[in-house]
Design a protein around this motif. Structure first.
Motif, short mmCIF file in Angstrom:
data_model
loop_
_atom_site.label_atom_id
_atom_site.label_comp_id
_atom_site.label_asym_id
_atom_site.label_seq_id
_atom_site.Cartn_x
_atom_site.Cartn_y
_atom_site.Cartn_z
N GLY A 186 2.23 9.20 -5.75
CA GLY A 186 2.46 10.67 -5.24
C GLY A 186 3.64 11.24 -6.14
N GLU A 187 4.60 10.50 -6.58
CA GLU A 187 5.64 10.92 -7.30
C GLU A 187 5.29 11.21 -8.65
N GLU A 188 4.45 10.35 -9.29
CA GLU A 188 4.01 10.32 -10.37
C GLU A 188 3.11 11.69 -10.85
N ARG A 189 2.11 11.98 -9.76
CA ARG A 189 0.97 12.91 -9.66
C ARG A 189 2.08 14.30 -9.56
N ALA A 190 2.79 14.26 -8.75
CA ALA A 190 3.65 15.76 -8.58
C ALA A 190 4.37 16.03 -9.90
N LYS A 191 4.81 15.05 -10.46
CA LYS A 191 5.52 15.31 -11.91
C LYS A 191 4.68 15.55 -13.16
N GLY A 192 3.30 15.03 -12.99
CA GLY A 192 2.49 15.07 -14.12
C GLY A 192 2.61 13.95 -15.14
N ILE A 193 2.92 12.71 -14.38
CA ILE A 193 3.12 11.60 -15.11
C ILE A 193 2.12 10.77 -14.94
N PHE A 194 1.55 10.07 -16.28
CA PHE A 194 0.53 9.11 -16.29
C PHE A 194 1.24 7.86 -16.53
N PRO A 195 0.76 6.80 -15.75
CA PRO A 195 1.61 5.22 -16.16
C PRO A 195 1.01 4.94 -17.64
N GLU A 196 2.14 4.05 -18.24
CA GLU A 196 1.75 3.78 -19.56
C GLU A 196 0.75 2.57 -19.35
N LEU A 197 -0.10 2.67 -20.39
CA LEU A 197 -1.12 1.56 -20.65
C LEU A 197 -1.18 0.57 -21.51
N GLU A 198 -1.57 -0.56 -21.24
CA GLU A 198 -1.93 -1.73 -22.32
C GLU A 198 -3.01 -1.15 -23.39
N PRO A 199 -2.73 -1.43 -24.67
CA PRO A 199 -3.76 -1.03 -25.67
C PRO A 199 -5.09 -1.34 -25.40
N TYR A 255 0.90 -1.19 0.05
CA TYR A 255 0.08 -0.05 -0.06
C TYR A 255 0.90 1.12 0.07
N GLN A 256 1.67 1.17 0.78
CA GLN A 256 2.63 2.50 1.10
C GLN A 256 3.56 2.68 -0.39
N GLU A 257 4.00 1.51 -0.73
CA GLU A 257 4.74 1.64 -2.19
C GLU A 257 3.69 2.31 -3.31
N THR A 258 2.57 1.98 -3.32
CA THR A 258 1.77 2.22 -4.35
C THR A 258 1.45 3.88 -4.15
N VAL A 259 1.21 4.37 -2.88
CA VAL A 259 1.07 5.62 -2.46
C VAL A 259 2.22 6.40 -2.81
N ASN A 260 3.20 5.99 -2.54
CA ASN A 260 4.69 6.80 -3.04
C ASN A 260 4.92 6.89 -4.53
N ILE A 299 -22.67 4.49 -24.96
CA ILE A 299 -22.58 4.89 -23.58
C ILE A 299 -21.40 4.22 -22.97
N ILE A 300 -20.52 4.67 -22.34
CA ILE A 300 -19.26 4.21 -21.78
C ILE A 300 -19.40 4.64 -20.21
N PHE A 301 -19.47 3.43 -19.20
CA PHE A 301 -19.38 3.45 -18.01
C PHE A 301 -17.74 3.49 -17.56
N LEU A 302 -17.48 4.72 -16.96
CA LEU A 302 -15.96 4.53 -16.58
C LEU A 302 -15.70 4.38 -15.14
N GLY A 303 -15.03 3.22 -14.78
CA GLY A 303 -14.72 3.00 -13.56
C GLY A 303 -13.26 3.10 -12.92
N TYR A 304 -13.28 3.68 -11.68
CA TYR A 304 -11.82 3.84 -11.05
C TYR A 304 -11.99 3.89 -9.62
N PRO A 305 -10.85 3.59 -8.94
CA PRO A 305 -10.77 4.06 -7.56
C PRO A 305 -10.29 5.64 -7.60
N VAL A 306 -10.68 6.22 -6.28
CA VAL A 306 -10.31 7.51 -6.33
C VAL A 306 -9.06 7.54 -5.52
N TRP A 307 -8.16 8.35 -6.30
CA TRP A 307 -6.87 8.62 -5.43
C TRP A 307 -6.69 10.04 -5.37
#
Length: 262
Positions: free
Chosen positions: A63-76, A55-60, A86-94
């Motif tokens: 947090g670093e990516e958010r501060a730098k404006g970086i988005f993770p690379e995604l699979e196509p 959990y803490q590694e994910t938060v860290n 209609i598209i239902f878009l689901g996500y956890p809140v960070w």
């Protein structure tokens, strides 16, 4: 709403996709419940480098990516998004809004002309803020009312998703519309104690209830508290001075808060 969503295009039945990112099983559970009810197509958004640490590694990392404006690379994405209405878009809140993987997808994909229905899971809240951000990022899409649930209340998902889909016209079925909340009143000592019991020792909330309104719901009562947001150690002082906390008291059960709106 049913007429608006499913008859506006004449005889054509809108094609629906449930597209979601899930860090744990919580958002996946909601996505599967929606997909099952609608008979929709479904696809999970996957990161090339998953957030699979502690959990803490994910938060860290987040947090670093958010501060730098970086988005993770995604699979196509495998689905042809152009084929869906209609598209239902689901996500956890960070950090109070859309998690980085889904935010990255929204940055890269133009959903112009689509009806987007956000749904999310969270520790305390974030549906309103994340839906507002989605509307800003996708100005040419129509962002419809969404659904959110606390990770601590996953047992409520089947009934709440069923109500959400029926009350917004996505599926047919009987439901009892909720009454509007009346004008708020100053909290009594008993109501203040109820608020404190619902919030308990949840670490992200330190607040004092000041005003309250309540309405009957199936099997209990829902309270809408306005609360003074008290300072918390380590939290920036720009936090709002007031928050809204929704509390549910089901018959024979202890009070629980269902969401916080900041």
């Amino acid at each position: 709403m049913a007429t608006l969503l499913f008859s506006a295009c004449g005889p054509k039945t809108p094609k629906v996709l449930v597209l979601y990112y899930s860090q744990t099983d919580h958002t996946r559970t909601v996505a599967q419940e929606i997909q099952k009810a609608l008979g929709a197509d479904i696809e999970e958004v996957l990161c090339v480098k998953p957030y699979d640490g502690t959990y803490q590694e994910t938060v860290n990392r987040a947090g670093e990516e958010r501060a730098k404006g970086i988005f993770p690379e995604l699979e196509p994405i495998k689905a042809d998004l152009s084929q869906y209405d209609i598209i239902f878009l689901g996500y956890p809140v960070w950090y109070g809004t859309i998690s980085l993987p889904m935010a990255g997808l929204v940055e890269r994909v133009d959903f112009a002309g689509k009806k987007l229905v956000p749904f999310c899971t969270f520790g305390s809240g974030g549906l309103q803020t994340s839906a507002a951000e989605l509307a800003v990022k996708e100005p040419n899409a129509t962002v419809l009312p969404g659904y959110g649930v606390r990770a601590a209340r996953m047992d409520a998902v089947p009934a709440e998703v069923d109500y959400f889909l029926k009350s917004n016209g996505y599926i047919k079925g009987e439901f009892t519309p909720l009454e509007e909340f009346p004008e708020p009143e100053v909290v009594s000592e008993e109501q203040a104690a109820l608020f404190d019991a619902a919030v308990g020792d949840y670490p992200m909330i330190r607040a004092k209830a000041t005003m309250v309104a309540c309405r009957p719901v199936s099997g209990g009562t829902e309270y809408k508290f306005t609360a003074e947001n008290l300072p918390r150690e380590g939290v920036p002082q720009f936090s709002p001075s007031e928050i809204t906390v929704y509390v549910l008291v089901e018959d024979g059960k202890a009070p629980v808060f269902t969401q916080v709106v900041r």
